[in-house]
Design a protein around this motif. Sequence first.
Motif, short mmCIF file in Angstrom:
data_model
loop_
_atom_site.label_atom_id
_atom_site.label_comp_id
_atom_site.label_asym_id
_atom_site.label_seq_id
_atom_site.Cartn_x
_atom_site.Cartn_y
_atom_site.Cartn_z
N GLY A 144 35.08 54.61 -87.19
CA GLY A 144 35.94 54.83 -86.03
C GLY A 144 37.39 54.55 -86.35
O GLY A 144 37.71 53.96 -87.39
N LYS A 145 38.26 54.96 -85.46
CA LYS A 145 39.70 54.84 -85.69
C LYS A 145 40.10 53.38 -85.92
O LYS A 145 40.85 53.06 -86.83
CB LYS A 145 40.47 55.42 -84.51
CG LYS A 145 41.96 55.45 -84.77
CD LYS A 145 42.72 56.22 -83.72
CE LYS A 145 44.17 56.42 -84.14
NZ LYS A 145 44.85 55.19 -84.49
N GLU A 146 39.55 52.50 -85.07
CA GLU A 146 39.94 51.09 -85.17
C GLU A 146 39.58 50.50 -86.54
O GLU A 146 40.37 49.78 -87.14
CB GLU A 146 39.23 50.30 -84.06
CG GLU A 146 39.88 48.97 -83.75
CD GLU A 146 39.04 48.15 -82.78
OE1 GLU A 146 38.70 47.01 -83.13
OE2 GLU A 146 38.72 48.66 -81.69
N LEU A 147 38.38 50.84 -87.03
CA LEU A 147 37.95 50.35 -88.34
C LEU A 147 38.80 50.95 -89.46
O LEU A 147 39.23 50.26 -90.39
CB LEU A 147 36.47 50.68 -88.55
CG LEU A 147 35.83 50.25 -89.87
CD1 LEU A 147 36.01 48.78 -90.15
CD2 LEU A 147 34.36 50.62 -89.90
N LYS A 148 39.08 52.24 -89.36
CA LYS A 148 39.92 52.91 -90.37
C LYS A 148 41.30 52.26 -90.45
O LYS A 148 41.81 52.00 -91.53
CB LYS A 148 40.11 54.39 -89.99
CG LYS A 148 38.98 55.29 -90.37
CD LYS A 148 39.41 56.72 -90.10
CE LYS A 148 38.25 57.68 -90.18
NZ LYS A 148 38.63 59.01 -89.68
N ASP A 149 41.88 52.02 -89.27
CA ASP A 149 43.21 51.43 -89.22
C ASP A 149 43.21 50.01 -89.78
O ASP A 149 44.14 49.60 -90.46
CB ASP A 149 43.76 51.42 -87.78
CG ASP A 149 44.07 52.83 -87.29
OD1 ASP A 149 44.11 53.75 -88.13
OD2 ASP A 149 44.27 53.00 -86.08
N LEU A 150 42.15 49.28 -89.46
CA LEU A 150 42.02 47.89 -89.91
C LEU A 150 42.05 47.81 -91.44
O LEU A 150 42.62 46.88 -92.03
CB LEU A 150 40.69 47.34 -89.38
CG LEU A 150 40.51 45.85 -89.27
CD1 LEU A 150 41.53 45.26 -88.31
CD2 LEU A 150 39.10 45.54 -88.78
#
Lengths: 92, 92
Positions: A83-89
Amino acid sequence: MTKAQIIERVAQEVTTLTKRQAEVVVNTIFNSVRNSLQKGDKTEIRGFGSFRLRARRMKEGRNPKTGATVAVPAKKVPFFKAGKELKDLLNQ
Amino acid sequence: MRKADIANEIYEKVGVSKKEASDIVEFILNLLKAVLQKGEAVKIAGFGNFVVRSKGARKGRNPRTGEEIGITPRRVVTFRPSQVFKKYVNQP
């Protein structure tokens, strides 16, 4: 980190749970993802990612030892998309 | 399936409140994210491994306009399902 270590951490930090309950909790999470895919449903976990099945077509394979051609049947494989949040993290 | 469904299953199986079940799911997801953020793999027996891989810079194209753009180096999560998981989803 392995599943056993995750269970350990959950038992330590979620003080309302016994070790045995922590084990049930962790197993439930992964089993329910697995069961939902098996039923043909997909799983979307907000902030983490989604799991679904991808279809693989039938193909010709080879026995690496004998070189004989064998048919590899069509099948489904589990696929995870972060997901986006994991990718960004991961890219902060 | 969504997070709430997983929390509900935990609520039914473990005998914690619904609120607690959803907090526990959140705790575990945050733990997994923190481990991956450190670049460490998460290995779940019978389910699969989440591995962080580094990708170098490369050139990409905007598929709509055909315009060439640079893609910066980044880290991505890949999921490798276990044999057990792969077999499970191909059962009738």
